[in-house]
Design a protein around this motif. Structure first.
Motif, PDB file in Angstrom:
ATOM      1  N   GLY A   1      -4.565   1.337   6.526  1.00  0.00           N
ATOM      2  CA  GLY A   1      -5.183   1.869   5.319  1.00  0.00           C
ATOM      3  C   GLY A   1      -4.322   2.963   4.709  1.00  0.00           C
TER       4      GLY A   1
ATOM      5  N   ASN B   1      -8.002   0.766   0.148  1.00  0.00           N
ATOM      6  CA  ASN B   1      -8.994   0.723   1.228  1.00  0.00           C
ATOM      7  C   ASN B   1     -10.193  -0.156   0.886  1.00  0.00           C
TER       8      ASN B   1
ATOM      9  N   LYS C   1       0.796  -1.231   0.000  1.00  0.00           N
ATOM     10  CA  LYS C   1       0.000   0.000   0.000  1.00  0.00           C
ATOM     11  C   LYS C   1       0.831   1.286   0.000  1.00  0.00           C
TER      12      LYS C   1
ATOM     13  N   ARG D   1      -4.628   7.146   3.063  1.00  0.00           N
ATOM     14  CA  ARG D   1      -5.434   8.367   3.027  1.00  0.00           C
ATOM     15  C   ARG D   1      -4.913   9.271   1.925  1.00  0.00           C
TER      16      ARG D   1
END
Length: 259
Positions: free
Chosen positions: A215, A181, A152, A217
């Motif tokens: 996650g 996500n 990620k 952002r």
């Protein structure tokens, strides 16, 4: 991109095709050639069979030496492609696990991740690996897979860089980054990450803090872009000057990966 880009897996997080995006000149990034994921240490036999069908010939492993030693990836039986990796450390630890006692709340966790994206543009090991990533995509035939621990952060930046070179808009580069996500395999990453983080901290972690780490952002990638522009002038200047991707290489990559 209409189709589901995620490959169904039960032991690998965030395995997906990052092709399919439209380019500014009316093309489309080819599907089935560009794959990304988290590490494969817990890959099941069913996962490996699904991957074997993709005919991946090159793996770009963005993890450092200690990460690879702690979490050796399972590969498809008989895999005879090439695995590209850095002979040393690319990070002090997986970026989402680069924590200490200050990570007491979701905001502290968020700040730690922003620090990761602030440092990454100046990390010599990552600059070298991103440059090698472009070179092997130019030199080697067949499909490729780029991955790190979670698939990620380091992997997200690698995918963004290629999409930029191929002519995908910045909005869609961000959309690809944020698609992490939507990965249906978060439980895999939690299992591989949270116990070790909680052991390091000596306590249970707040779930909001966990999600700030596991996650992605919008502000994470935006921080990376801002740092690149501050340090190098522009993203294109970084790609050309630091990664060695000149116009001739860009054209070859577009010819190969854009339909």
């Amino acid at each position: 991109m209409i189709r589901d880009p995620f490959l169904p897996t039960s032991g690998i997080h965030n395995f997906r095709d990052y092709g399919g995006w439209n380019t500014r000149d009316g093309g489309e990034v080819r599907s089935g050639l560009l794959w990304r994921s988290g590490q494969h240490v817990k890959a099941t036999e069913e996962d490996l069979a699904a991957i074997a069908a993709l005919d991946i010939r090159t793996v770009i492993d963005l993890r450092g030496a200690s990460e690879r030693e702690r979490n050796p990836c399972r590969r498809v039986d008989g895999f005879d492609g090439e695995v590209i990796f850095y002979d040393g450390e690319t990070s002090s630890s997986p970026p989402h696990m680069d924590i200490d006692d200050s990570v007491t709340t979701a905001d502290y966790a968020r700040q730690r991740m922003l620090a990761v994206y602030t440092r990454m543009p100046r990390n010599p090991a990552m600059i070298e690996m991103f440059a090698r990533y472009f070179r092997v995509l130019d030199e080697r035939e067949g499909a490729s897979l780029v991955h790190c621990f979670a698939g990620k952060d380091r992997t997200g930046v690698a995918a963004m860089l290629l999409l930029h070179v191929l002519g995908v808009s910045r909005a869609d580069q961000m959309a690809e980054f944020l698609r992490t996500n939507d990965a249906p395999t978060l439980a895999v990453l939690r299992e591989q990450s949270v116990p070790a983080m909680e052991e390091r901290l000596g306590r249970k972690m707040d779930d909001e803090a966990v999600m700030a780490l596991l996650g992605v952002r919008e502000e994470y990638l935006q921080t990376w872009w801002d740092e690149i522009e501050s340090e190098y002038g522009s993203l294109d200047a970084f790609i050309d000057g630091q990664l060695g991707v000149d116009e001739a290489l860009r054209e070859r990559l577009r010819h190969r990966f854009v339909a």
